[in-house]
Design a protein around this motif. Structure first.
Motif, short mmCIF file in Angstrom:
data_model
loop_
_atom_site.label_atom_id
_atom_site.label_comp_id
_atom_site.label_asym_id
_atom_site.label_seq_id
_atom_site.Cartn_x
_atom_site.Cartn_y
_atom_site.Cartn_z
N ILE A 78 0.73 -1.25 0.15
CA ILE A 78 0.23 0.11 -0.05
C ILE A 78 0.81 1.23 0.01
O ILE A 78 0.82 2.11 -0.88
CB ILE A 78 -0.95 0.01 1.29
CG1 ILE A 78 -1.98 -0.97 1.04
CG2 ILE A 78 -1.61 1.32 1.33
CD1 ILE A 78 -2.77 -1.55 2.28
N LYS A 79 2.04 1.27 0.85
CA LYS A 79 2.73 2.24 0.85
C LYS A 79 3.58 2.72 -0.44
O LYS A 79 3.79 3.79 -0.93
CB LYS A 79 3.78 2.20 1.88
CG LYS A 79 4.10 3.41 2.87
CD LYS A 79 5.08 2.93 4.03
CE LYS A 79 6.55 2.59 3.75
NZ LYS A 79 7.25 2.56 5.10
N LEU A 80 4.14 1.45 -1.00
CA LEU A 80 4.60 1.70 -2.38
C LEU A 80 3.78 2.24 -3.47
O LEU A 80 4.10 3.13 -4.10
CB LEU A 80 5.02 0.30 -2.87
CG LEU A 80 5.79 0.14 -4.00
CD1 LEU A 80 7.40 0.51 -3.92
CD2 LEU A 80 6.20 -1.26 -4.49
N ASN A 81 2.52 1.83 -3.48
CA ASN A 81 1.65 2.33 -4.61
C ASN A 81 1.21 3.84 -4.15
O ASN A 81 0.86 4.54 -4.87
CB ASN A 81 0.25 1.65 -4.53
CG ASN A 81 0.27 0.27 -5.26
OD1 ASN A 81 1.10 0.34 -6.41
ND2 ASN A 81 -0.11 -0.70 -4.90
N LEU A 82 1.08 4.11 -2.81
CA LEU A 82 0.70 5.67 -2.51
C LEU A 82 2.02 6.54 -2.86
O LEU A 82 1.71 7.55 -3.33
CB LEU A 82 0.56 5.70 -0.87
CG LEU A 82 -0.76 5.14 -0.52
CD1 LEU A 82 -0.83 5.31 1.21
CD2 LEU A 82 -1.94 5.93 -1.08
N LYS A 83 3.32 6.05 -2.52
CA LYS A 83 4.39 6.84 -3.29
C LYS A 83 4.28 6.77 -4.62
O LYS A 83 4.75 7.77 -5.25
CB LYS A 83 5.51 5.83 -2.80
CG LYS A 83 5.94 6.38 -1.33
CD LYS A 83 7.18 5.52 -0.79
CE LYS A 83 7.44 5.85 0.68
NZ LYS A 83 8.68 5.03 1.13
N LYS A 84 3.94 5.70 -5.35
CA LYS A 84 4.07 5.54 -6.79
C LYS A 84 2.98 6.80 -7.49
O LYS A 84 3.45 7.18 -8.43
CB LYS A 84 3.51 4.22 -7.20
CG LYS A 84 3.70 4.00 -8.83
CD LYS A 84 3.23 2.41 -8.92
CE LYS A 84 2.99 2.12 -10.42
NZ LYS A 84 2.68 1.02 -10.59
N TYR A 85 2.08 6.87 -6.89
CA TYR A 85 0.82 7.74 -7.53
C TYR A 85 1.12 9.11 -6.80
O TYR A 85 0.09 10.28 -7.03
CB TYR A 85 -0.37 7.34 -7.20
CG TYR A 85 -0.53 6.04 -8.09
CD1 TYR A 85 -0.70 6.08 -9.48
CD2 TYR A 85 -0.56 4.71 -7.59
CE1 TYR A 85 -0.78 4.81 -10.19
CE2 TYR A 85 -0.78 3.82 -8.47
CZ TYR A 85 -0.92 3.57 -9.76
OH TYR A 85 -1.41 2.76 -10.66
N GLY A 86 2.08 9.59 -6.01
CA GLY A 86 2.46 10.86 -5.43
C GLY A 86 1.60 11.25 -4.21
O GLY A 86 1.34 12.50 -3.93
#
Length: 89
Positions: A78-86
């Motif tokens: 979840i953290k990785l995806n949140l970082k990925k989408y800014g």
């Protein structure tokens, strides 16, 4: 994903699914099958209805706890995806 974590996720997912099925069945029984109010006055079905309501509430609580565990186990993704989408820095 490590083998131990994927095993835990699998168990949490299976138990969550089973609890969801129990929630659906008890909710439908209370809503559609068991009588309410004056319809059931003095019958055995009143106590059965109260049992299913209490059971439904406890299963719901356990289900919510398992969903929290599910989110915790998925938190790195979840953290990785949140970082990925800014959304998260």
């Amino acid at each position: 994903m490590s083998n131990g974590r994927s095993s835990k996720l699998w168990k949490v997912n299976v138990i969550s699914f089973l609890l969801f099925i129990v929630l659906c069945i008890t909710g439908l029984l209370n809503w559609l099958v068991l009588p309410r109010g004056y319809e059931a006055r003095g019958s055995f079905l009143v106590s059965l209805r109260h049992f299913f309501i209490a059971f439904h509430e406890w299963v719901g609580l356990i289900f919510m706890i398992l969903i929290a565990v599910h989110i915790i186990l998925h938190w790195p993704q979840i953290k990785l995806n949140l970082k990925k989408y800014g959304i998260m820095k």
